[in-house]
Design a protein around this motif. Sequence first.
Motif, PDB file in Angstrom:
ATOM      1  N   ALA A  45       0.833  -1.203   0.000  1.00 14.34           N
ATOM      2  CA  ALA A  45       0.000   0.000   0.000  1.00 14.34           C
ATOM      3  C   ALA A  45       0.872   1.259   0.000  1.00 14.34           C
ATOM      4  O   ALA A  45       0.619   2.202  -0.757  1.00 14.34           O
ATOM      5  CB  ALA A  45      -0.914   0.000   1.219  1.00 14.34           C
ATOM      6  N   MET A  48       2.377   1.790  -3.438  1.00 17.60           N
ATOM      7  CA  MET A  48       1.361   2.282  -4.383  1.00 17.60           C
ATOM      8  C   MET A  48       1.052   3.753  -4.147  1.00 17.60           C
ATOM      9  O   MET A  48       0.910   4.526  -5.095  1.00 17.60           O
ATOM     10  CB  MET A  48       0.077   1.472  -4.232  1.00 17.60           C
ATOM     11  CG  MET A  48       0.167   0.077  -4.778  1.00 17.60           C
ATOM     12  SD  MET A  48      -1.444  -0.674  -4.546  1.00 17.60           S
ATOM     13  CE  MET A  48      -1.028  -2.373  -4.668  1.00 17.60           C
ATOM     14  N   ILE A  49       0.958   4.128  -2.859  1.00 20.72           N
ATOM     15  CA  ILE A  49       0.657   5.533  -2.538  1.00 20.72           C
ATOM     16  C   ILE A  49       1.798   6.435  -3.027  1.00 20.72           C
ATOM     17  O   ILE A  49       1.578   7.510  -3.569  1.00 20.72           O
ATOM     18  CB  ILE A  49       0.402   5.709  -1.028  1.00 20.72           C
ATOM     19  CG1 ILE A  49      -0.907   5.008  -0.653  1.00 20.72           C
ATOM     20  CG2 ILE A  49       0.346   7.172  -0.632  1.00 20.72           C
ATOM     21  CD1 ILE A  49      -1.156   4.852   0.825  1.00 20.72           C
ATOM     22  N   LEU A  56      -4.800   9.807  -5.703  1.00 20.14           N
ATOM     23  CA  LEU A  56      -5.633   9.664  -4.502  1.00 20.14           C
ATOM     24  C   LEU A  56      -6.650  10.793  -4.373  1.00 20.14           C
ATOM     25  O   LEU A  56      -7.651  10.669  -3.684  1.00 20.14           O
ATOM     26  CB  LEU A  56      -4.755   9.602  -3.252  1.00 20.14           C
ATOM     27  CG  LEU A  56      -3.894   8.338  -3.115  1.00 20.14           C
ATOM     28  CD1 LEU A  56      -2.993   8.435  -1.908  1.00 20.14           C
ATOM     29  CD2 LEU A  56      -4.767   7.088  -3.003  1.00 20.14           C
ATOM     30  N   LEU A 174      -7.100   2.842  -8.028  1.00 23.34           N
ATOM     31  CA  LEU A 174      -7.586   3.333  -6.735  1.00 23.34           C
ATOM     32  C   LEU A 174      -8.240   2.211  -5.933  1.00 23.34           C
ATOM     33  O   LEU A 174      -8.027   2.109  -4.723  1.00 23.34           O
ATOM     34  CB  LEU A 174      -8.573   4.487  -6.949  1.00 23.34           C
ATOM     35  CG  LEU A 174      -7.938   5.802  -7.411  1.00 23.34           C
ATOM     36  CD1 LEU A 174      -8.990   6.861  -7.658  1.00 23.34           C
ATOM     37  CD2 LEU A 174      -6.938   6.311  -6.381  1.00 23.34           C
ATOM     38  N   CYS A 176      -7.464  -0.849  -6.077  1.00 18.93           N
ATOM     39  CA  CYS A 176      -6.354  -1.690  -5.621  1.00 18.93           C
ATOM     40  C   CYS A 176      -5.685  -1.083  -4.378  1.00 18.93           C
ATOM     41  O   CYS A 176      -5.404  -1.795  -3.404  1.00 18.93           O
ATOM     42  CB  CYS A 176      -5.367  -1.813  -6.769  1.00 18.93           C
ATOM     43  SG  CYS A 176      -4.139  -3.024  -6.472  1.00 18.93           S
ATOM     44  N   ILE A 177      -5.458   0.233  -4.407  1.00 22.59           N
ATOM     45  CA  ILE A 177      -4.814   0.901  -3.263  1.00 22.59           C
ATOM     46  C   ILE A 177      -5.703   0.777  -2.014  1.00 22.59           C
ATOM     47  O   ILE A 177      -5.241   0.405  -0.930  1.00 22.59           O
ATOM     48  CB  ILE A 177      -4.516   2.391  -3.576  1.00 22.59           C
ATOM     49  CG1 ILE A 177      -3.487   2.492  -4.710  1.00 22.59           C
ATOM     50  CG2 ILE A 177      -3.994   3.119  -2.341  1.00 22.59           C
ATOM     51  CD1 ILE A 177      -3.253   3.891  -5.222  1.00 22.59           C
ATOM     52  N   ALA A 221       1.798  -5.801  -4.520  1.00 22.51           N
ATOM     53  CA  ALA A 221       1.669  -4.554  -5.279  1.00 22.51           C
ATOM     54  C   ALA A 221       1.548  -4.822  -6.780  1.00 22.51           C
ATOM     55  O   ALA A 221       0.550  -4.488  -7.409  1.00 22.51           O
ATOM     56  CB  ALA A 221       2.853  -3.650  -4.984  1.00 22.51           C
ATOM     57  N   ILE A 225      -2.137  -4.824  -8.824  1.00 21.17           N
ATOM     58  CA  ILE A 225      -2.335  -3.718  -9.782  1.00 21.17           C
ATOM     59  C   ILE A 225      -2.610  -4.306 -11.160  1.00 21.17           C
ATOM     60  O   ILE A 225      -3.554  -3.934 -11.858  1.00 21.17           O
ATOM     61  CB  ILE A 225      -1.087  -2.793  -9.832  1.00 21.17           C
ATOM     62  CG1 ILE A 225      -0.995  -1.958  -8.567  1.00 21.17           C
ATOM     63  CG2 ILE A 225      -1.153  -1.867 -11.041  1.00 21.17           C
ATOM     64  CD1 ILE A 225       0.210  -1.061  -8.506  1.00 21.17           C
TER      65      ILE A 225
END
Lengths: 305, 236
Positions: A45, A48-49, A56, A174, A176-177, A221, A225
């Motif tokens: 996470a 990804m962020i 986001l 999004l 996925c996150i 990740a 994704i």
Amino acid sequence: MTKTENNILLISITLCWASSYIFIKNLPEDFSSYAYLTLTCGIAALLMILVFGRRLRKLRKSIWIKGGILSVILSLNLLAEKKGISLLAPSNASFLAALTIIMVPLLMLFFREKPSKNLMLGACIIVLGLCISTGFTISGFYSTGTFYMLASCFSSAVYTIAADRYVKEEDPLLICIVQMIFSTVIGFFFWYMENPKTFISISYTRELLSNLFILAFFAKAYAYIVLMISQKYTDAVSVTVIAATEPVITLILSVLLPTSYGGRQGASPSAITGAVVIAVGAVVAGLHFLERKSHPAQKRENDAA
Amino acid sequence: MQLKKGKQFFITLAAFLILGISFKVMVLVEGLTEVRPVNAIPPVAGLLCGPVGAAACGIGNLLADMAGTFSASSLLGVIGNFLAAYMPYRLWQLFSDEEPNLHSRKNRIRYCLICAVSAMTVAWFLAFGLYLLEGVWMEQIYTYVFFNNLGFSIGLGMPLLIILTSDGVQIKGCRFRGKNRILEQLILRRAVCAGYAGCMLLLFAGVAYWHFSPKEAPWLLSVSVTAAASLVVLLV
């Protein structure tokens, strides 16, 4: 995205998941599976962020809800699978886990979505291949473990179908996150219930950190994704068919990898035969010859596609 | 979406560091090389970020080496990883007017061929570089570097490039803005590339198939000199 590109992506996910067993095997024996879920999903996470942080800003309530639902289904799947594996013989457990390939088309029928004849035939051949490769025998199924494995299988099928629907409605990245964030929270909750010391209970070695980073990067990740993005361009059964080729990839990896990482161990004849049957099933599922015979109009559509 | 150069550099560097350091535990040749899925990054970084991505790969490799295998030969690693990213960028621009993508079969074949030539180049550069600098010949280095580069740049790099150029992410590839005066004509481009690929194939056969060392077969060094000259023409 073209169909070939999509298939390349799905095969790469299968490759990641098939090879992740090497790194899971390297984790300490007493390493909690909740700690594994928390740490790998947490790192994934964060990554990804960091990479897609700008996106986001587009987060909406509906994405939070859908990502949350997906993470709950996925966590149920993991928990049921964990319980089932502990109560069943490994060959029976892996056979039952692979039944997702039948469960997905059945659930789709429930939603009045009819999979193609080729996909159904391919799925049946793959199940046959799985029976051969797992050394399946009709014994030892009368236990609570079977119930847990079927529950895991069911939740895995529901996850595939739900993800298939959600990514077509929302931004797959999004979702996925959000899914990773919720999975981290759920994992941490169970970890805390199991051992309140959580993070400080682990002795962090370089090897442990390496394995966790590798698993977070590839099995979480990257794989999720890619799964979410490719599901946008394909259907749930195709995803399951390609995921079911895992024994084929595992067989190839066992030949290619150095001995110290679980390779060069020599494959059993049943594993090779099973892998070949699974590969044939995947090819059958990817073709359209049954549709062509029965529906000339669909044939024209397929040709045009 | 076109990321800013600074962001391109740091994202590539971070990905290279995380993967590079994580896999230091899977050693193949002690102190020199390991199983390297990180080799999926250079061709993708080169094609999407150009020289910036190539620089990030080179520096990333040096920093990752500091976490375990740092030595004088790390300098070769910097150039090797820079080449692994810069070559795909230059070769793609030499043979295609499209932005890097794998939507068509032609482009996928082009990508695989470029990865094969790049993998042979890096393997040749590192194995022969070590031989010239330290007088050590290790055939293993050539084969491990070659298969690490080829396998991961196709097996993982290809899906990575598909994802990054997909409608969902839409990262645009880097265009070469300069002018290659030497290789302006298509026929000359093809001739130089064919010559270079021929040299690389000859070196690959010599080392990996016939198991020659430069001491036993000095022609390997002559071919290397020709290859180096072609490489300069291709890249500069």
